[in-house]
Design a protein around this motif. Structure first.
Motif, PDB file in Angstrom:
ATOM      1  N   VAL A   1       0.863  -1.180   0.000  1.00 38.96           N
ATOM      2  CA  VAL A   1       0.000   0.000   0.000  1.00 38.96           C
ATOM      3  C   VAL A   1       0.901   1.231   0.000  1.00 38.96           C
ATOM      4  CG1 VAL A   1      -1.720   1.343   1.268  1.00 38.96           C
ATOM      5  CG2 VAL A   1      -1.892  -1.154   1.197  1.00 38.96           C
TER       6      VAL A   1
ATOM      7  N   LYS B   1       0.831   5.360   0.053  1.00 40.16           N
ATOM      8  CA  LYS B   1       0.027   6.557   0.269  1.00 40.16           C
ATOM      9  C   LYS B   1       0.841   7.772  -0.126  1.00 40.16           C
ATOM     10  CE  LYS B   1      -1.689  10.232   2.548  1.00 40.16           C
ATOM     11  NZ  LYS B   1      -1.015  11.493   2.967  1.00 40.16           N
TER      12      LYS B   1
ATOM     13  N   ALA C   1      -4.864   4.764   4.878  1.00 41.59           N
ATOM     14  CA  ALA C   1      -3.856   3.866   4.310  1.00 41.59           C
ATOM     15  C   ALA C   1      -3.475   2.772   5.303  1.00 41.59           C
ATOM     16  CB  ALA C   1      -2.616   4.665   3.898  1.00 41.59           C
ATOM     17  N   ALA C   2      -3.314   3.151   6.581  1.00 38.35           N
ATOM     18  CA  ALA C   2      -2.986   2.161   7.608  1.00 38.35           C
ATOM     19  C   ALA C   2      -4.119   1.155   7.770  1.00 38.35           C
ATOM     20  CB  ALA C   2      -2.690   2.860   8.931  1.00 38.35           C
TER      21      ALA C   2
ATOM     22  N   ALA D   1      -4.139  -1.181   4.792  1.00 32.64           N
ATOM     23  CA  ALA D   1      -3.017  -2.124   4.869  1.00 32.64           C
ATOM     24  C   ALA D   1      -3.375  -3.299   5.769  1.00 32.64           C
ATOM     25  CB  ALA D   1      -1.769  -1.418   5.376  1.00 32.64           C
TER      26      ALA D   1
ATOM     27  N   LEU E   1       3.549  -0.952   4.064  1.00 38.37           N
ATOM     28  CA  LEU E   1       2.893   0.340   3.853  1.00 38.37           C
ATOM     29  C   LEU E   1       3.966   1.404   3.692  1.00 38.37           C
ATOM     30  CD1 LEU E   1       0.558   2.423   3.895  1.00 38.37           C
ATOM     31  CD2 LEU E   1       0.608   2.295   6.408  1.00 38.37           C
TER      32      LEU E   1
ATOM     33  N   VAL F   1       6.133  -0.329   8.152  1.00 39.16           N
ATOM     34  CA  VAL F   1       5.799   0.967   7.531  1.00 39.16           C
ATOM     35  C   VAL F   1       7.076   1.750   7.290  1.00 39.16           C
ATOM     36  CG1 VAL F   1       4.444   3.088   7.731  1.00 39.16           C
ATOM     37  CG2 VAL F   1       3.611   0.987   8.817  1.00 39.16           C
TER      38      VAL F   1
END
Length: 717
Positions: free
Chosen positions: A18, A20, A180-181, A184, A192, A256
């Motif tokens: 993902v 962002k 986004a989190a 994910a 992410l 992340v």
């Protein structure tokens, strides 16, 4: 050149990503689309899509882009009189509706040029409260990814029930970072990536010259220490929102990375495991210390803890070692998991097989380490032993006792098992310890350090053993001659020499391991071949491996020399000759007799006799370990008496020069110096002495009225 970061080894297993992209990346000055940056981003995502990655994009920027377009339209449709009036703030939801279609139109155009299909998915916070929605979301995204479609998510701000996109932070997600989190986690992503307008998370505002980039975020360390700058100039959240989203995702199991969307190829660099941006990971605390300590703080803390350790009873100190041994076995799976990452990274980096082999922590090795720690615990307590007892005068008794040195700084090679051996020796000898291991074993060292320090009782404290994680800290530590008592460098000639030349602290170690085997004319030939082969081949990279083979001249005549040469060459050893041997054996001439190969290579030279061998060793050796192979006892004794090395052997391989093989339990290193300790250094080499005097009120008073007896008193065993 970017640095490969072993803590980012997870990147090799990434499939679903993902990404962002923030408003500040999507738009430029005035709110217009930043066409160059977006084009570069789309190219990176298209390439990943082509390479088989599953890419999900979460894009901000609609509100900012819509505001720019509506302002332009407002300006075009306004009269001069209208422009003189105060301008009202545009409705954020209207901006979102206008901007979203423009933003998606650009993505579709760009991706179409790259032969990639994109799809728009607008979601609201309330939708995620519905289990059926979440189920359908997973099915729809899976279908798209199977078809190599890139889903592009955004919050549907135009019809959101929030009061205003910039003010309301309630709900399951509250901006595109948290969206986004959430995605994910919901879509089970492997990674992410949050793209921002700065390189990552800094210790303060990025504009502050004193702020430093944080490569790995550790919640326990950084959450209360970071000062954030202003929020995003165009978007809703800024860095504060990104960190909050990143922490939530990371501690739920999704790695992340926050990094710059301005730099080309940053996504690719992340996936190659390069150190870019700031990493958030649930295991981050295993990779770096939780608290920032200066070099002096670490050394002082180790000294204070060592004094607490010395104050314990012998039985209590022994129990600490038993606890460490138990902890090693109990944490075997965790240790091996971290170690496997180090090993894999080393293999991918192309390290030599012998170096990779040193990294490996097998179950058998962990079990062996635990056994060696228990063996060390069962040895006689070395602290406070009375070495000499003297009656100085009537009723005045003096004792010379063994005592810990204080604080040790040990820089060692990429061998995780060395950390366990060194730490257990330090504890047994009552010393504080600072450790700096090789970077190739970073994760292994971190988990072993944690296992060991967690086993140390609070009455002593885990700061007894400090783990230095950066080479940059070493110069500061080497200046602390008032709190560090001994430095033991284990490694290359260059490392040892550099440390010796840059510190006032006593250094115990050896710069070279140029070990010799001299084969005398009175040798047992089969024994000579076994010893020579073992000394070179058992572990060619070890400091106690043979680097020079010296052969009596008479052995050329009876073909023994050729047998020795064949024994080495048939096992893959590359041979170089001294001036005599190169002519006799037609070998390439060695550049120097003072060379340590640390590989399957060695020098061969022919000497006149034992005196020639001794002279050669004194001129070209490093006073480490040297051996004679002979059946002549007089020649053997001559060699043993006259060779001035830390270890001198008769009819035994140089590979025996090792603390464990000597029965010392383990070793912290080998010393070729002549002060304090020499040869393999075990517990006794980490001790000094102090004097204890017990009297009955005696005073010196110019030595009047006291009669010195200076009588030795038998030591009670």
């Amino acid at each position: 050149m970017e640095e490969l970061d072993r803590s980012r080894a997870f990147a090799k297993d990434v499939k679903r990503i993902v990404v962002k992209v923030g408003t500040a990346v999507v738009t430029g000055k005035g709110g217009r689309l930043a066409l160059g940056r977006l084009g570069a981003l789309c190219e990176q995502l298209a390439e990943l899509n082509s390479d088989g990655f599953e890419v999900i994009l979460v894009s901000s920027g609609a509100v900012g882009l819509g505001r720019q377009r509506l302002r332009y339209r407002q300006l075009v449709n306004s009269s001069f009189a209208d422009l003189q009036k105060p301008q009202t703030e545009l409705d954020g939801k209207a901006c979102a509706g206008v901007g979203q279609s423009s933003l998606m139109a650009y993505y579709e155009t760009m991706f179409d040029q790259l032969d990639v299909t994109a799809a728009q998915l607008l979601v609201n916070d309330s939708s995620f409260r519905d289990k059926e929605f979440r189920k359908q979301l997973n099915e729809t995204v899976k279908s798209m990814l199977d078809l190599r479609v890139i889903p592009i998510f955004n919050e549907n701000d135009a019809i959101s029930t929030r009061r205003a996109p910039y003010q309301d932070s309630s709900g399951i997600f509250w901006d595109n970072d948290s969206l986004a989190a959430l995605l994910a986690l919901e879509l089970k992503a492997d990674l992410l990536i949050l793209l921002s307008d700065v390189e990552g998370l800094y210790t303060g505002p990025p504009s502050d010259p004193d702020s430093k980039l944080i490569h790995t975020f550790i919640k326990e360390k950084h959450q209360d220490e970071i000062t954030f700058g202003d929020k995003s100039r165009l978007g809703r959240g800024g860095m504060t929102a990104k960190v909050k989203a990143a922490v939530n995702a990371a501690y739920a199991g999704i790695p992340v990375i926050i990094t710059s969307g301005y730099a080309a190829e940053n996504i690719d660099k992340v996936l190659r495991g390069l150190r870019v941006g700031t990493l958030f990971h649930q295991d981050a605390r295993l990779w770096a210390p939780i608290t920032d300590s200066t070099a002096r703080d670490m050394a002082v803390a180790a000294r204070e803890s060592s004094r607490k350790l010395q104050a314990l009873s012998s039985e209590d100190r022994k129990q600490i070692l038993y606890s460490i041994a138990d902890a090693l076995e109990a944490n075997e799976k965790t240790i091996r998991a971290e170690n496997e990452i180090d090993v894999t990274t080393a293999q991918e980096a192309g390290l030599e097989e012998s170096l990779v082999a040193r990294l490996v922590m097998t179950p058998a090795k962990i079990s062996s380490l635990a056994a060696s720690v228990r063996k060390l615990a069962n040895m006689e307590d070395p602290i406070g032993r009375v070495l000499k007892k003297t009656e100085v005068a009537d009723g005045l008794v003096l004792e010379k006792t063994s005592s810990p040195l204080g604080v040790l700084l040990i820089v060692f090679e990429s061998r995780p098992d060395a950390l366990v051996q060194i730490a257990s020796l330090a504890i047994r000898s009552g010393n504080g310890l600072l450790l700096k291991g090789g970077k190739e074993a970073r994760r292994s060292n971190a988990i072993l350090h944690k296992v060991i320090t967690d086993a140390i009782p609070e009455t002593v404290g885990g700061k007894l053993i400090g783990l230095v994680t950066s080479r940059e800290e070493i110069p500061d530590l080497l200046k602390l001659d008032d709190v560090i008592d001994l430095v033991i460098p284990r490694g290359s000639n260059q490392l040892v020499s550099q440390i010796k030349n840059t510190t006032k602290i006593p250094v115990l170690g050896h710069a070279d391991g140029i070990c010799h085997v001299y084969v005398d004319k009175a040798c047992n030939v089969d024994m000579a071949k076994r010893i020579v082969s073992d000394a070179k081949l058992d572990y060619p990279a070890a400091c106690n491996a043979m680097e020079t083979l010296l052969v009596h001249k008479d052995l050329e005549q009876n073909a023994v020399l050729n047998e020795l040469i064949f024994a080495l060459q048939s096992n893959g050893v590359t041979l170089y000759g001294g001036p005599k041997a190169s002519k006799i054996l037609n070998l390439p001439e060695a550049r120097s007799f003072n060379h340590e190969y640390c590989s399957k290579a060695c020098t061969v030279e022919v000497v006149e006799d034992v005196y020639g061998a001794i002279d050669h060793i004194h001129r070209h050796g490093s006073a480490h370990t040297d051996c004679i192979v002979t059946e002549d006892p007089e020649v053997a004794e001559l060699f043993l008496r006259q060779v001035d090395s830390a270890a001198v052997f008769h009819n035994a391989s140089t590979r025996f020069s090792d603390g464990f093989r000597f029965g010392l339990g383990a070793e912290v290193g080998i010393s070729t110096g002549r002060i304090h300790a020499r040869g393999p250094v075990g517990v006794e080499g980490l001790l000094t002495t102090r004097w204890i005097m017990r009297g009955k009120g005696q005073v010196v008073d110019g030595d009047n009225g006291i009669t010195y007896t200076h009588q030795d008193i038998p030591i009670q065993t």
